[in-house]
Write an enzyme that holds these catalytic residues in place. Structure first.
Site, PDB file in Angstrom:
ATOM      1  N   CYS A  37      -3.384  -8.216  -7.888  1.00 25.90           N
ATOM      2  CA  CYS A  37      -2.337  -7.852  -8.836  1.00 25.90           C
ATOM      3  C   CYS A  37      -1.215  -8.876  -8.853  1.00 25.90           C
ATOM      4  CB  CYS A  37      -1.804  -6.462  -8.560  1.00 25.90           C
ATOM      5  SG  CYS A  37      -1.401  -6.148  -6.855  1.00 25.90           S
ATOM      6  N   ASP A  39       1.047  -9.505  -6.476  1.00 29.37           N
ATOM      7  CA  ASP A  39       2.266  -9.143  -5.741  1.00 29.37           C
ATOM      8  C   ASP A  39       2.402  -9.983  -4.472  1.00 29.37           C
ATOM      9  OD1 ASP A  39       2.566  -7.221  -7.620  1.00 29.37           O
ATOM     10  OD2 ASP A  39       2.304  -5.495  -6.283  1.00 29.37           O
ATOM     11  N   CYS A  64       5.413  -4.731  -8.295  1.00 27.23           N
ATOM     12  CA  CYS A  64       5.724  -3.526  -9.046  1.00 27.23           C
ATOM     13  C   CYS A  64       6.659  -2.613  -8.246  1.00 27.23           C
ATOM     14  CB  CYS A  64       4.438  -2.778  -9.360  1.00 27.23           C
ATOM     15  SG  CYS A  64       3.621  -2.146  -7.891  1.00 27.23           S
ATOM     16  N   CYS A 107      -0.404  -0.930  -2.537  1.00 24.46           N
ATOM     17  CA  CYS A 107       0.968  -1.372  -2.261  1.00 24.46           C
ATOM     18  C   CYS A 107       1.385  -0.968  -0.846  1.00 24.46           C
ATOM     19  CB  CYS A 107       1.952  -0.756  -3.257  1.00 24.46           C
ATOM     20  SG  CYS A 107       1.613  -1.227  -4.956  1.00 24.46           S
TER      21      CYS A 107
END
Lengths: 141, 237
Positions: A37, A39, A64, A107
């Site tokens: 993603c 990140d 995010c 996450c």
């Protein structure tokens, strides 16, 4: 997707954002990323060499809301803990606390990885036997 | 990729569809139509085979487009006005497969992702945070670089002199786009190696190229995020 109130709170008022002196022997830095993603998360700890207590924790996350909230929460939780106790924190604890939906579980994994990487880095710097070999691979310097 | 709505398809037609359900002539693999009687066949192909293409990264895009238009015309609902319900259903399913396939294959990055995923590469958000992650997927130097670039971007955003900020952001975008182009060039170089490995059954060569491409796609994901963020900040495209 609707974020939980706790995610929104951490996102709007992130705790412990910042930078510690990477070159200090007391500071451990963990830099981890999720290429899927895009990140990136940096988590730093300052450990008291006598007591092995994490006296300060800082993070900086580009990603995010869930990634920011996970790392913000992680710094809150590890502060004041001994490093061995900090290693007890599991990503599932973060998922529960923040009510992360399944698509955002990674996450919390990233936050757990960041804790391990920071502690691994500190241990390496201070010649403490490594107990979590995974952490070395993702630790920054 | 097989279609899942095959429940009411006659058994003889589903079994890898080697013969036409209507005239029993033998069929080419993943053929949409029978060459003998021209009847539509149940959809059985994947993104490449629906176009009659070998699964390769280097594609003749002109040929792809040509095939797409040709097959789209043949699958047009108007041509199935008097066909059976089953045939109508097949034509719709094949149309949707054809559209997905075209959209995926004409874009070089999504084509690469698709083909590598078919060969077991763990690319995509559903693999994020997987337990047994390959540590080489997140090399420290790449993370350092991406982190630094993000920091620069944030600093630029916090700057207050508007004209200067816009200027710096435009320059940052140019830089990120250039880095992205570099990755694309490297990807194209790997395409050739992968295709050659696939062509000659050299699995070692194909897998080596695949590994390199997975790393390049990871890098590209970070860069495209940066580009997107600068673009959002600049408020134009």
């Amino acid at each position: 997707m609707a974020y939980s109130d706790k995610v929104v709170d951490h996102y709007n008022n992130p705790r412990n954002v910042g930078t510690l002196d990477k070159s200090s022997a007391e500071v451990g830095t963990g830099l981890v990323g999720a290429p899927e993603c895009g990140d990136v998360m940096r988590l730093q700890i300052r450990v008291n060499p006598e007591t092995q207590v994490i006296e300060e924790a800082k993070f900086k996350t580009f990603g995010c809301g869930s990634a920011i909230a996970s790392s913000s929460l992680a710094t809150e939780w590890i502060k004041g803990r001994k490093i061995e106790d900090a290693l007890e924190i599991k990503n599932t604890d973060i998922v529960k606390e923040l009510s992360l939906p399944p698509v955002k579980i990674h996450c919390s994994v990233l936050a757990e990885d960041a804790i391990r990487a920071a502690i691994g880095d500190w241990k390496k710097k201070n010649g403490v036997a490594e107990t979590a070999p995974v952490a070395v691979a993702t630790a920054a310097n | 990729m097989t279609m899942s709505n095959a429940a009411n398809i006659p058994q003889s037609a589903t079994a890898a569809a080697t013969v036409c359900w209507s005239c029993s002539a033998s069929l080419k693999e993943s053929a949409l139509f029978c060459e003998q009687c021209g009847k539509i066949q149940p959809p059985s192909g994947g993104y490449f085979s629906v176009f009659g293409l070998e699964p390769r990264l280097n594609l003749d895009l002109g040929m792809l487009e040509h095939q797409f238009h040709k097959l789209s015309r043949k699958l047009h609902p108007d041509r199935f006005g008097r066909a059976s319900e089953q045939e109508k259903e097949w034509s719709l399913a094949s149309s949707s497969l054809l559209n997905d396939a075209y959209r995926t294959l004409k874009d070089p990055i999504s084509r690469t992702r698709h083909l590598l995923r078919m060969h077991g590469a763990e690319i995509g958000e559903e693999f994020a945070g997987k337990d047994k992650k390959d540590p080489s997927r997140a090399p420290a130097d790449l993370l350092e670089e991406v982190f630094e670039l993000n920091m620069q971007l944030e600093e630029l955003r916090m700057g207050d002199e508007d004209a200067g900020l816009k200027q710096s952001l435009s320059e940052a975008r140019k830089k990120f786009v250039a880095l992205q182009d570099e990755v694309d060039d490297q990807l194209r170089a790997e395409w050739a190696k992968w295709d050659e490995g696939a062509e000659f059954g050299n699995d070692a060569a194909r897998e080596a190229a695949q590994k390199t491409m997975v790393a390049l796609l990871d890098r590209r994901r970070y860069l495209s995020n940066l580009v997107r963020e600068v673009t959002e900040t600049l408020g134009d495209s």
